[in-house]
Write a protein that holds these residues in place. Structure first.
Motif, PDB file in Angstrom:
ATOM      1  N   LEU A 101      15.241 -15.054 -34.413  1.00 28.76           N
ATOM      2  CA  LEU A 101      15.676 -15.617 -35.922  1.00 28.76           C
ATOM      3  C   LEU A 101      16.461 -14.450 -36.641  1.00 28.76           C
ATOM      4  O   LEU A 101      16.319 -13.459 -36.370  1.00 28.76           O
ATOM      5  CB  LEU A 101      14.379 -15.768 -36.424  1.00 28.76           C
ATOM      6  CG  LEU A 101      13.522 -17.025 -35.862  1.00 28.76           C
ATOM      7  CD1 LEU A 101      12.135 -17.036 -36.276  1.00 28.76           C
ATOM      8  CD2 LEU A 101      14.354 -18.466 -36.002  1.00 28.76           C
ATOM      9  N   ARG A 102      17.348 -15.223 -37.421  1.00 28.70           N
ATOM     10  CA  ARG A 102      18.463 -14.333 -38.189  1.00 28.70           C
ATOM     11  C   ARG A 102      18.320 -14.705 -39.700  1.00 28.70           C
ATOM     12  O   ARG A 102      18.724 -13.838 -40.408  1.00 28.70           O
ATOM     13  CB  ARG A 102      19.740 -14.484 -37.788  1.00 28.70           C
ATOM     14  CG  ARG A 102      19.778 -13.963 -36.402  1.00 28.70           C
ATOM     15  CD  ARG A 102      19.466 -12.371 -36.145  1.00 28.70           C
ATOM     16  NE  ARG A 102      19.869 -11.771 -34.619  1.00 28.70           N
ATOM     17  CZ  ARG A 102      18.700 -11.447 -34.112  1.00 28.70           C
ATOM     18  NH1 ARG A 102      17.575 -11.977 -34.352  1.00 28.70           N
ATOM     19  NH2 ARG A 102      19.214 -11.052 -32.916  1.00 28.70           N
ATOM     20  N   TYR A 103      17.808 -15.734 -40.240  1.00 33.89           N
ATOM     21  CA  TYR A 103      17.619 -16.059 -41.633  1.00 33.89           C
ATOM     22  C   TYR A 103      16.520 -16.315 -41.905  1.00 33.89           C
ATOM     23  O   TYR A 103      15.618 -17.085 -41.383  1.00 33.89           O
ATOM     24  CB  TYR A 103      18.721 -17.447 -41.522  1.00 33.89           C
ATOM     25  CG  TYR A 103      20.095 -17.432 -41.205  1.00 33.89           C
ATOM     26  CD1 TYR A 103      21.132 -16.895 -41.800  1.00 33.89           C
ATOM     27  CD2 TYR A 103      20.464 -17.957 -39.969  1.00 33.89           C
ATOM     28  CE1 TYR A 103      22.412 -16.755 -41.648  1.00 33.89           C
ATOM     29  CE2 TYR A 103      21.826 -17.882 -39.470  1.00 33.89           C
ATOM     30  CZ  TYR A 103      22.825 -17.260 -40.412  1.00 33.89           C
ATOM     31  OH  TYR A 103      23.992 -17.359 -39.838  1.00 33.89           O
ATOM     32  N   PHE A 104      16.287 -15.621 -43.036  1.00 37.57           N
ATOM     33  CA  PHE A 104      15.008 -15.557 -43.368  1.00 37.57           C
ATOM     34  C   PHE A 104      14.733 -15.797 -44.804  1.00 37.57           C
ATOM     35  O   PHE A 104      15.440 -15.257 -45.695  1.00 37.57           O
ATOM     36  CB  PHE A 104      14.077 -14.050 -43.242  1.00 37.57           C
ATOM     37  CG  PHE A 104      14.131 -13.772 -41.915  1.00 37.57           C
ATOM     38  CD1 PHE A 104      13.012 -13.884 -40.914  1.00 37.57           C
ATOM     39  CD2 PHE A 104      15.296 -12.962 -41.328  1.00 37.57           C
ATOM     40  CE1 PHE A 104      13.186 -13.685 -39.642  1.00 37.57           C
ATOM     41  CE2 PHE A 104      15.112 -12.583 -39.841  1.00 37.57           C
ATOM     42  CZ  PHE A 104      14.236 -13.083 -39.122  1.00 37.57           C
ATOM     43  N   VAL A 105      13.721 -16.593 -45.184  1.00 38.86           N
ATOM     44  CA  VAL A 105      13.328 -16.919 -46.742  1.00 38.86           C
ATOM     45  C   VAL A 105      11.885 -16.602 -46.888  1.00 38.86           C
ATOM     46  O   VAL A 105      10.879 -17.133 -46.267  1.00 38.86           O
ATOM     47  CB  VAL A 105      13.566 -18.702 -46.928  1.00 38.86           C
ATOM     48  CG1 VAL A 105      13.145 -18.673 -48.404  1.00 38.86           C
ATOM     49  CG2 VAL A 105      14.916 -18.923 -46.783  1.00 38.86           C
ATOM     50  N   LEU A 106      11.753 -15.489 -47.791  1.00 34.18           N
ATOM     51  CA  LEU A 106      10.424 -15.375 -48.069  1.00 34.18           C
ATOM     52  C   LEU A 106      10.181 -15.946 -49.452  1.00 34.18           C
ATOM     53  O   LEU A 106      10.620 -15.737 -50.509  1.00 34.18           O
ATOM     54  CB  LEU A 106      10.275 -13.896 -48.511  1.00 34.18           C
ATOM     55  CG  LEU A 106       9.896 -12.739 -46.878  1.00 34.18           C
ATOM     56  CD1 LEU A 106      11.082 -13.109 -46.054  1.00 34.18           C
ATOM     57  CD2 LEU A 106      10.024 -11.391 -47.207  1.00 34.18           C
ATOM     58  N   GLY A 123      12.517  -6.892 -48.282  1.00 32.21           N
ATOM     59  CA  GLY A 123      13.809  -7.414 -47.917  1.00 32.21           C
ATOM     60  C   GLY A 123      14.974  -6.536 -48.031  1.00 32.21           C
ATOM     61  O   GLY A 123      15.951  -6.314 -47.212  1.00 32.21           O
ATOM     62  N   GLU A 124      15.311  -5.604 -48.900  1.00 33.60           N
ATOM     63  CA  GLU A 124      16.144  -4.604 -48.925  1.00 33.60           C
ATOM     64  C   GLU A 124      16.263  -3.790 -48.018  1.00 33.60           C
ATOM     65  O   GLU A 124      17.138  -3.403 -47.306  1.00 33.60           O
ATOM     66  CB  GLU A 124      16.100  -3.908 -50.512  1.00 33.60           C
ATOM     67  CG  GLU A 124      16.231  -4.651 -51.750  1.00 33.60           C
ATOM     68  CD  GLU A 124      17.772  -4.983 -51.931  1.00 33.60           C
ATOM     69  OE1 GLU A 124      18.537  -4.579 -51.102  1.00 33.60           O
ATOM     70  OE2 GLU A 124      18.193  -5.855 -52.963  1.00 33.60           O
ATOM     71  N   GLU A 125      14.849  -3.148 -47.496  1.00 37.13           N
ATOM     72  CA  GLU A 125      15.026  -2.132 -46.343  1.00 37.13           C
ATOM     73  C   GLU A 125      15.273  -3.001 -45.269  1.00 37.13           C
ATOM     74  O   GLU A 125      15.895  -2.215 -44.205  1.00 37.13           O
ATOM     75  CB  GLU A 125      13.413  -1.909 -46.439  1.00 37.13           C
ATOM     76  CG  GLU A 125      13.161  -0.860 -45.337  1.00 37.13           C
ATOM     77  CD  GLU A 125      11.771  -0.186 -45.408  1.00 37.13           C
ATOM     78  OE1 GLU A 125      11.074   0.074 -44.193  1.00 37.13           O
ATOM     79  OE2 GLU A 125      11.282   0.282 -46.468  1.00 37.13           O
ATOM     80  N   LEU A 126      15.033  -4.149 -44.974  1.00 34.01           N
ATOM     81  CA  LEU A 126      15.293  -5.075 -43.788  1.00 34.01           C
ATOM     82  C   LEU A 126      16.961  -5.366 -43.806  1.00 34.01           C
ATOM     83  O   LEU A 126      17.456  -5.058 -42.663  1.00 34.01           O
ATOM     84  CB  LEU A 126      14.652  -6.370 -43.631  1.00 34.01           C
ATOM     85  CG  LEU A 126      13.197  -6.408 -43.421  1.00 34.01           C
ATOM     86  CD1 LEU A 126      12.387  -7.555 -44.078  1.00 34.01           C
ATOM     87  CD2 LEU A 126      12.843  -6.254 -41.833  1.00 34.01           C
ATOM     88  N   ILE A 135      18.532 -12.491 -45.762  1.00 30.82           N
ATOM     89  CA  ILE A 135      17.331 -12.694 -46.150  1.00 30.82           C
ATOM     90  C   ILE A 135      17.291 -13.140 -47.815  1.00 30.82           C
ATOM     91  O   ILE A 135      18.160 -12.549 -48.443  1.00 30.82           O
ATOM     92  CB  ILE A 135      16.255 -11.561 -45.979  1.00 30.82           C
ATOM     93  CG1 ILE A 135      14.829 -11.901 -46.356  1.00 30.82           C
ATOM     94  CG2 ILE A 135      16.956 -10.170 -46.845  1.00 30.82           C
ATOM     95  CD1 ILE A 135      13.771 -10.706 -45.726  1.00 30.82           C
ATOM     96  N   ALA A 136      16.408 -14.034 -48.074  1.00 31.39           N
ATOM     97  CA  ALA A 136      16.185 -14.381 -49.508  1.00 31.39           C
ATOM     98  C   ALA A 136      14.802 -14.252 -50.040  1.00 31.39           C
ATOM     99  O   ALA A 136      13.722 -14.524 -49.122  1.00 31.39           O
ATOM    100  CB  ALA A 136      16.583 -15.798 -49.828  1.00 31.39           C
ATOM    101  N   LEU A 233      22.999 -21.875 -48.660  1.00 29.03           N
ATOM    102  CA  LEU A 233      23.810 -20.559 -49.053  1.00 29.03           C
ATOM    103  C   LEU A 233      23.518 -19.378 -47.836  1.00 29.03           C
ATOM    104  O   LEU A 233      24.427 -18.608 -47.559  1.00 29.03           O
ATOM    105  CB  LEU A 233      23.302 -20.139 -50.511  1.00 29.03           C
ATOM    106  CG  LEU A 233      23.936 -20.770 -51.861  1.00 29.03           C
ATOM    107  CD1 LEU A 233      23.167 -20.535 -52.873  1.00 29.03           C
ATOM    108  CD2 LEU A 233      25.147 -20.451 -51.610  1.00 29.03           C
ATOM    109  N   LEU A 234      22.096 -19.114 -47.460  1.00 31.22           N
ATOM    110  CA  LEU A 234      21.764 -18.073 -46.937  1.00 31.22           C
ATOM    111  C   LEU A 234      22.492 -18.431 -45.207  1.00 31.22           C
ATOM    112  O   LEU A 234      23.087 -17.387 -44.785  1.00 31.22           O
ATOM    113  CB  LEU A 234      20.314 -18.091 -46.594  1.00 31.22           C
ATOM    114  CG  LEU A 234      19.764 -16.911 -46.029  1.00 31.22           C
ATOM    115  CD1 LEU A 234      19.889 -15.873 -46.806  1.00 31.22           C
ATOM    116  CD2 LEU A 234      18.222 -17.127 -45.493  1.00 31.22           C
ATOM    117  N   GLU A 235      22.659 -19.673 -44.914  1.00 29.68           N
ATOM    118  CA  GLU A 235      23.154 -19.798 -43.667  1.00 29.68           C
ATOM    119  C   GLU A 235      24.528 -19.723 -43.764  1.00 29.68           C
ATOM    120  O   GLU A 235      25.621 -19.966 -42.745  1.00 29.68           O
ATOM    121  CB  GLU A 235      22.831 -21.092 -43.281  1.00 29.68           C
ATOM    122  CG  GLU A 235      21.292 -21.071 -42.743  1.00 29.68           C
ATOM    123  CD  GLU A 235      20.844 -22.531 -42.328  1.00 29.68           C
ATOM    124  OE1 GLU A 235      19.779 -22.593 -41.590  1.00 29.68           O
ATOM    125  OE2 GLU A 235      21.535 -23.453 -42.503  1.00 29.68           O
TER     126      GLU A 235
END
Length: 239
Positions: A101-106, A123-126, A135-136, A233-235
């Motif tokens: 997986l490459r697109y993450f929404v928390l 998220g910033e660290e990742l 990531i969002a 937007l993320l994708e």
């Protein structure tokens, strides 16, 4: 695709359709005398599952614990440390990243400031660690309050009030016990207090008496639509 319900073969097939996963974060936290401790988790998980019915994406199992400082003394609240939440978020994302997986929404149903900041830090660290990861980090409440502003009657409604009671009346009416009473906390400005329940006895922030299932259905739909736009937007579809 609801992750915990898939077989390993179904998961592998799903990767051919999408590399996006929604990770719902919630809490086990008081929500007045009328809403269940799982309110935050239920709201986040519900909208993730609703969006998964509309488009190919994965929904990870929800995280049922969060950082709950303002309600720590209220009966039933279970709070974890910010370092625990951050580490858990990082570990979950890294494991899913390794799975392809490459697109993450928390998406967090608990909107506490410290809680949300811990997820943003994760998220910033990742982002720094993985160059091809997107990531969002969103609060479910932020989407509900913004998208549903024309529906909500209560000023500054945020916790177990009109919004959340409406959402539960729509999606989980059997879990709503009575109506709840209008209340706002009275914490002293800038002063940290030990007995937080003293300044917020009922655990409600807003007016649950203005809630209705009809409002809840409308707000939920608006939140799902807003979440879909974030995924676009993320994708890269909206950029």
């Amino acid at each position: 695709m609801i992750l915990e319900l898939l077989t390993m073969d179904e998961f592998a097939e799903g990767l051919q359709k999408t590399r996006t996963v929604l990770i719902p974060f919630g809490s086990t936290e008081e929500h007045g005398s009328h809403l269940p401790l799982s309110t935050d988790t239920l709201q986040a998980y519900d909208v993730c599952c609703r969006l998964a019915q509309r488009r190919p994406l994965f929904v990870a199992p929800p995280v049922h614990y969060g950082v709950c400082r303002s309600t720590a003394n209220h009966p039933g609240t279970v709070s974890i440390r910010t370092s625990t939440l951050k580490a858990l978020a990082i570990d979950i994302v890294i494991s899913l990243y390794k799975q392809g997986l490459r697109y993450f929404v928390l998406l967090t149903g608990h909107a506490g400031g410290t809680h949300t900041s811990a997820l943003i830090d994760a998220g910033e660290e990742l982002l720094e660690r993985f160059a091809d990861l997107e990531i969002a980090v969103l609060t479910e409440y932020m989407l509900a309050a913004r998208e549903g502003r024309a529906i909500i009657e209560t000023p500054d409604d945020s916790h177990a009030g009109e919004i959340e009671t409406s959402r539960l009346l729509h999606a989980h009416p059997h879990l709503v016990k009575g109506e709840g009473r209008c209340e706002y906390p009275s914490f002293p400005a800038g002063i940290l207090v030990r007995d937080k329940q003293k300044y917020w006895p009922g655990g409600v922030w807003g007016d649950p008496s203005k809630a209705s299932a009809e409002k809840g259905a409308k707000i939920e739909q608006l939140v799902v639509d807003a979440l879909a736009r974030v995924v676009d937007l993320l994708e890269g579809k909206g950029r």
